[in-house]
Design an enzyme around this catalytic site. Structure first.
Site, PDB file in Angstrom:
ATOM      1  N   THR A 117      -0.578  43.061 -13.769  1.00  0.00           N
ATOM      2  CA  THR A 117      -0.339  43.860 -14.962  1.00  0.00           C
ATOM      3  C   THR A 117       0.379  43.057 -16.046  1.00  0.00           C
ATOM      4  O   THR A 117       1.159  42.142 -15.730  1.00  0.00           O
ATOM      5  CB  THR A 117       0.517  45.099 -14.608  1.00  0.00           C
ATOM      6  OG1 THR A 117       1.091  45.647 -15.791  1.00  0.00           O
ATOM      7  CG2 THR A 117       1.666  44.750 -13.681  1.00  0.00           C
ATOM      8  N   TYR A 141       8.326  48.148 -10.338  1.00  0.00           N
ATOM      9  CA  TYR A 141       6.860  48.070 -10.257  1.00  0.00           C
ATOM     10  C   TYR A 141       6.382  46.674 -10.656  1.00  0.00           C
ATOM     11  O   TYR A 141       5.618  46.022  -9.942  1.00  0.00           O
ATOM     12  CB  TYR A 141       6.233  49.148 -11.151  1.00  0.00           C
ATOM     13  CG  TYR A 141       4.761  48.952 -11.421  1.00  0.00           C
ATOM     14  CD1 TYR A 141       3.820  49.160 -10.417  1.00  0.00           C
ATOM     15  CD2 TYR A 141       4.312  48.549 -12.687  1.00  0.00           C
ATOM     16  CE1 TYR A 141       2.462  48.967 -10.662  1.00  0.00           C
ATOM     17  CE2 TYR A 141       2.965  48.363 -12.945  1.00  0.00           C
ATOM     18  CZ  TYR A 141       2.042  48.573 -11.934  1.00  0.00           C
ATOM     19  OH  TYR A 141       0.704  48.379 -12.180  1.00  0.00           O
TER      20      TYR A 141
END
Ligand SMILES: NC(=O)c1ccc[n+]([C@@H]2O[C@H](COP(=O)([O-])OP(=O)(O)OC[C@H]3O[C@@H](n4cnc5c(N)ncnc54)[C@H](O)[C@@H]3O)[C@@H](O)[C@H]2O)c1
Ligand SMILES: O=c1ccn([C@@H]2O[C@H](COP(=O)(O)OP(=O)(O)O[C@H]3O[C@H](CO)[C@H](O)[C@H](O)[C@H]3O)[C@@H](O)[C@H]2O)c(=O)[nH]1
Length: 328
Positions: A117, A141
């Site tokens: 990401t 995350y």
């Protein structure tokens, strides 16, 4: 050759499965259905319900189906949840990825593709983010994704496994043929939320911060259409199968839109002038995340849906489909 897609019942994974089937690949989906849906896996793929970290199961699937490549989408993906319960994220996204990578090495898997990401860049601040920038994730995350990137890098040096890490920017839209879309009920992604507001499922849209250092004060993101993103994986898979080196690839279009730009397009495409309220920042949002895309373009990736109005139209169509499905 057969491909194992972990998390293939989820939003991006289900589009990947469609892309692979359209390309003539045999596909095995391994998904625990924690956030995915059985119905989002097309009948041409085989769905196995189970855990990506279950080494006995993955070994058996590799042997039984002659799997040569693994595309690893399975993860928990909600940033605030990762702040509230980091250990659940380190277990699902790191510990289970480690188990999967170990199985891949033991079974001689040749190509491994991992969903990372743009969050790994943190608040890097550069106008275009290059893959060579140091990573600086600002939430658990993002850290789980960096840790898995590092596991792959180190494992690749020690063993024969080659990998592609794909760092997605803001994924949006839905399959233009209407076969899949973003179905998570409480998804917080901007285009999904704005589409829900336009269709009257929520009363108003909240702009989360207008005091960023950007032209209109709202955050700028690089919105990449989900089928284009799936195609980027196919390009990366071909690169690895043809003997290419392990690689880290940004997946975006290389230009950004602000929150207000997106709202304007959603209003235009839907024809609904919904209410927009200004709220404070939600915390942890970088002002600008836009990809430098030379590397993936250099592999021959040619996006087809680089148009915000088209992406929004797809998202609206999918929201209508979900509503009709619920009503039926
Ligand atoms: N959606 C985005 O904007 C975005 C952006 C960057 C990166 N990513 C990454 O892309 C991947 C897919 O995200 P998504 O948006 O499709 O999310 P999603 O929640 O729709 O899909 C994740 C899928 O993985 C499955 N899963 C989770 N843990 C599992 C496990 N241990 N074993 C087997 N299956 C498991 C879920 O049931 C679900 O089907 C994730 O790795 C995510 O971190 C997503
Ligand atoms: O109701 C909303 C929802 C979002 N936003 C704003 O819209 C922008 C985009 O927000 P999203 O939640 O759609 O996406 P993020 O940029 O926060 O994050 C997404 O893209 C990242 C990569 O850029 C990571 O991959 C992450 O996992 C994924 O959720 C942000 O400025 C956010 O504050 C609003 O103003 N109102």
């Amino acid at each position: 050759m057969t491909v194992l897609v972990t998390g293939g019942a989820g939003y991006i994974g289900s589009h990947m499965v469609l892309e692979l089937i359209d390309a003539g690949e045999q596909v095995i989906v391994l998904d625990d259905l924690s956030t995915g849906f059985r119905w989002s896996v097309p009948p041409a793929a085989t769905l196995v319900i189970g855990d990506a970290g279950d080494q006995a199961l993955v070994s058996r699937l590799i042997d039984e189906h002659g799997i040569d490549s693994i595309l690893h989408f399975a993860a928990k993906i909600v940033v605030p949840e990762s702040v509230a319960d980091p250990l659940a994220y380190y277990l699902n996204n790191v510990v289970k990825s480690r188990a999967l990578i170990e199985t891949a090495v033991a079974k001689g898997i040749k190509s491994f593709i991992f969903s990372s990401t743009a969050t790994v860049y943190g608040n890097a601040g550069a106008s275009l983010l290059s893959e060579d920038l140091p990573v600086a994730p600002i939430n658990p995350y993002g850290r789980t994704k960096v840790m898995t990137e590092w596991m792959l890098e180190d494992t690749c040096k020690a063993h024969g496994l080659r990998y592609a890490v794909l760092r997605y920017f803001n994924v949006a839209g839905a399959d233009p043929k209407g076969r899949s879309g973003q179905s998570t009920p409480r998804a917080t992604h901007l285009i999904k939320v704005a589409a829900q507001v336009a269709l009257g499922r929520q009363l108003y849209f909240e702009v989360l911060g207008t005091d960023y250092d950007t032209p209109d004060g709202t955050c700028v993101r690089d919105y990449v259409q989900v089928n284009d993103l799936a195609h980027a994986h196919l390009v990366a898979l071909r690169h690895l199968r043809e003997g290419g080196e392990s690689i880290v690839l940004n997946c975006g279009y290389g230009h950004g839109a602000s929150v207000l730009d997106v709202i304007k397009v959603v209003k235009e495409v839907s024809g609904v002038d919904f209410e927009v309220r200004i709220s404070p920042r939600r915390g942890g949002d970088p002002a600008r995340l836009v990809a430098k895309v030379d590397r993936i373009r250099g592999l021959g990736w040619q996006p087809k849906y680089d148009n915000l109005a088209d992406i929004v139209a797809q998202a609206l169509r999918w929201e209508r489909f979900l509503a009709d499905r619920k009503a039926a």
